[in-house]
Design an enzyme around this catalytic site. Sequence first.
Site, PDB file in Angstrom:
ATOM      1  N   LEU A  17       0.815  -1.212   0.000  1.00 24.15           N
ATOM      2  CA  LEU A  17       0.000   0.000   0.000  1.00 24.15           C
ATOM      3  C   LEU A  17       0.847   1.258   0.000  1.00 24.15           C
ATOM      4  O   LEU A  17       0.441   2.290  -0.529  1.00 24.15           O
ATOM      5  CB  LEU A  17      -0.938   0.012   1.208  1.00 24.15           C
ATOM      6  CG  LEU A  17      -2.073  -1.000   1.191  1.00 24.15           C
ATOM      7  CD1 LEU A  17      -2.887  -0.900   2.477  1.00 24.15           C
ATOM      8  CD2 LEU A  17      -2.979  -0.768  -0.011  1.00 24.15           C
ATOM      9  N   GLY A  18       2.011   1.196   0.633  1.00 30.42           N
ATOM     10  CA  GLY A  18       2.838   2.395   0.682  1.00 30.42           C
ATOM     11  C   GLY A  18       4.037   2.213   1.586  1.00 30.42           C
ATOM     12  O   GLY A  18       4.139   1.240   2.344  1.00 30.42           O
ATOM     13  N   GLY A  20       6.619   4.591   4.159  1.00 26.47           N
ATOM     14  CA  GLY A  20       6.920   5.861   4.801  1.00 26.47           C
ATOM     15  C   GLY A  20       8.385   5.955   5.171  1.00 26.47           C
ATOM     16  O   GLY A  20       9.233   5.264   4.608  1.00 26.47           O
ATOM     17  N   LYS A  40       1.258  -2.843   9.023  1.00 25.68           N
ATOM     18  CA  LYS A  40       2.373  -1.902   9.065  1.00 25.68           C
ATOM     19  C   LYS A  40       3.558  -2.578   9.743  1.00 25.68           C
ATOM     20  O   LYS A  40       3.450  -3.018  10.885  1.00 25.68           O
ATOM     21  CB  LYS A  40       1.961  -0.641   9.839  1.00 25.68           C
ATOM     22  CG  LYS A  40       3.000   0.465   9.879  1.00 25.68           C
ATOM     23  CD  LYS A  40       2.400   1.690  10.567  1.00 25.68           C
ATOM     24  CE  LYS A  40       3.325   2.871  10.542  1.00 25.68           C
ATOM     25  NZ  LYS A  40       2.685   4.079  11.153  1.00 25.68           N
ATOM     26  N   ASP A 123       0.752  15.158  15.470  1.00 23.73           N
ATOM     27  CA  ASP A 123       1.302  15.106  14.112  1.00 23.73           C
ATOM     28  C   ASP A 123       0.178  15.201  13.082  1.00 23.73           C
ATOM     29  O   ASP A 123       0.142  14.455  12.106  1.00 23.73           O
ATOM     30  CB  ASP A 123       2.119  13.829  13.908  1.00 23.73           C
ATOM     31  CG  ASP A 123       3.061  13.907  12.717  1.00 23.73           C
ATOM     32  OD1 ASP A 123       3.384  15.032  12.282  1.00 23.73           O
ATOM     33  OD2 ASP A 123       3.473  12.854  12.216  1.00 23.73           O
TER      34      ASP A 123
END
Length: 264
Positions: A17-18, A20, A40, A123
Amino acid sequence: MLSPGDRFERYVVDAVLGHGGYATVYLVHDAATPQPAALKILDAGHRHQAQVARLRREFELAHRLDHPHIVRVFERGSGWLTMEVVDGGGVATLTETADRLAALSQIADALDYTHNRAVVHCDVKPANIRVGSDPDHLRAVLIDFGAAHSMTDDIGRRPTQAEVSLPYSAPELITGHAPTSATDEYALACTAVELITGAPPFTDDSSIGLIRAHLYRSPPRWSREFRWLPRVFDTIMAKAMAKEPTDRYQSCRELVSLLTRALH
């Protein structure tokens, strides 16, 4: 890095999905059920004590919260966690100002909810707001509680500058003071400015420049550059971005309500 078809714990990877700064997120399903989840996992180079602790607190603080506009987390292990899949994109993918304001309103509700439960996100930024893919039902979701602060449990602990994003950081966060609900309000104001004008309030090539801007510069007068913005927009943002937390609005909902009224 995992590939589609790989197994991790009891999960099967379906897609990436991605990625970071310190972790990769995969679309997975439980091997025993078709239920999808986002997995994650800390990258190999970031599985040290500080990042593992960050991921653990991300899970623990988000797990306390139950709100339709806060990401739901399911399970965690050493260096990983699973959470719900928000199958749209980032909030910046919304093309209409009205939709962006609606998303900000939902996130304001989520933030006020967290503050009432003594949690400060610390954040808030466009990258941490996801939107679902259903075009008939806008749902914005606040994600990533890795820098979050518990006003009851974290006495003496402060988020570090490595944990937060300078373009959206309130002065008290930069100077190491305890974050409060007003800290998130400041960041939400910076986020709103970016979603409405295309850039955060302060931009600079250096971290020092951004820090000085948040600490000492007054917010810009955006209505002079963007003629379609009313002057009250500048007034609203100036209060939301006041250097002193006590000079800001009483809630994120108040800020976004005023902003929505000004832009409609």
